[in-house]
Design a protein around this motif. Structure first.
Motif, PDB file in Angstrom:
ATOM      1  N   LYS A 190     -41.500   5.815  53.920  1.00 58.82           N
ATOM      2  CA  LYS A 190     -40.341   4.938  53.743  1.00 58.82           C
ATOM      3  C   LYS A 190     -39.659   5.342  52.449  1.00 58.82           C
ATOM      4  CE  LYS A 190     -40.737   1.554  56.909  1.00 58.82           C
ATOM      5  NZ  LYS A 190     -39.741   1.286  57.903  1.00 58.82           N
ATOM      6  N   ASN A 191     -38.402   5.731  52.547  1.00 60.55           N
ATOM      7  CA  ASN A 191     -37.656   6.105  51.354  1.00 60.55           C
ATOM      8  C   ASN A 191     -37.274   4.840  50.595  1.00 60.55           C
ATOM      9  OD1 ASN A 191     -35.980   7.111  49.428  1.00 60.55           O
ATOM     10  ND2 ASN A 191     -34.603   8.174  50.833  1.00 60.55           N
ATOM     11  N   ILE A 192     -37.824   4.667  49.392  1.00 57.62           N
ATOM     12  CA  ILE A 192     -37.564   3.441  48.628  1.00 57.62           C
ATOM     13  C   ILE A 192     -36.148   3.409  48.077  1.00 57.62           C
ATOM     14  CG2 ILE A 192     -39.973   3.022  48.033  1.00 57.62           C
ATOM     15  CD1 ILE A 192     -39.298   4.175  45.215  1.00 57.62           C
ATOM     16  N   ASN A 193     -35.472   4.557  48.061  1.00 54.47           N
ATOM     17  CA  ASN A 193     -34.103   4.614  47.536  1.00 54.47           C
ATOM     18  C   ASN A 193     -33.041   4.488  48.622  1.00 54.47           C
ATOM     19  OD1 ASN A 193     -34.997   5.068  44.854  1.00 54.47           O
ATOM     20  ND2 ASN A 193     -35.467   7.171  45.442  1.00 54.47           N
TER      21      ASN A 193
END
Length: 148
Positions: free
Chosen positions: A67-70
């Protein structure tokens, strides 16, 4: 009807199991816990995901992806929705507050306009993002696409 005649509904009240009160009760001896093993002991609580010693599913299934936190998540609004809003309300300027007050977005959404449908009236649209095709379609109809 009197208070002294009230009774609970049939089958709604069950008598509790009295375990460990002698062999004659049928629940004496091991107190309905079976023989030996962790579940027969007091204080036993099974760990989350424990499957009796077999390899648990979260360890059997491989890990993949991330999951890309950005990541920035936009709420998509299409041109046909904007045109329907303009036709219904007669507005020429559409911004986030307008979309929010008409229930199209929630307070924390970032809005991006996408190009499904078409725009016939000249609208001044102010939101966080536009697809290139949507921006071209708004400007072709004589409107403005303002990022803000």
């Amino acid at each position: 009807m009197k208070l002294s005649t009230l009774k609970p509904a049939e089958g709604s009240v069950k008598t509790r199991k009295r375990v460990g009160r002698g062999q004659g009760s049928g629940l004496g001896g091991t107190s309905a816990r079976g023989h030996k093993g962790a579940q027969s002991r007091s204080g036993y609580s099974r760990k989350r995901g424990f499957e009796g010693g077999q390899m648990p599913i979260q360890r059997r299934v491989p890990k993949f992806g991330f999951k890309n936190i950005n990541r920035v998540e936009y709420k998509a609004i299409n041109l046909d929705t904007l045109q329907a809003l303009a036709d219904a309300t007669g507005l020429k300027q559409i911004n986030f507050d307008t979309l929010y007050s008409h229930g199209l977005v929630s307070k924390s959404d970032l809005v991006k306009i996408l190009s499904r449908g078409s725009v016939t009236s000249a609208l001044e649209v102010t939101v966080k993002g536009f697809s290139s095709a949507a921006k071209a379609a708004i400007e072709a109809a004589g409107g403005q696409a303002i990022v803000g």
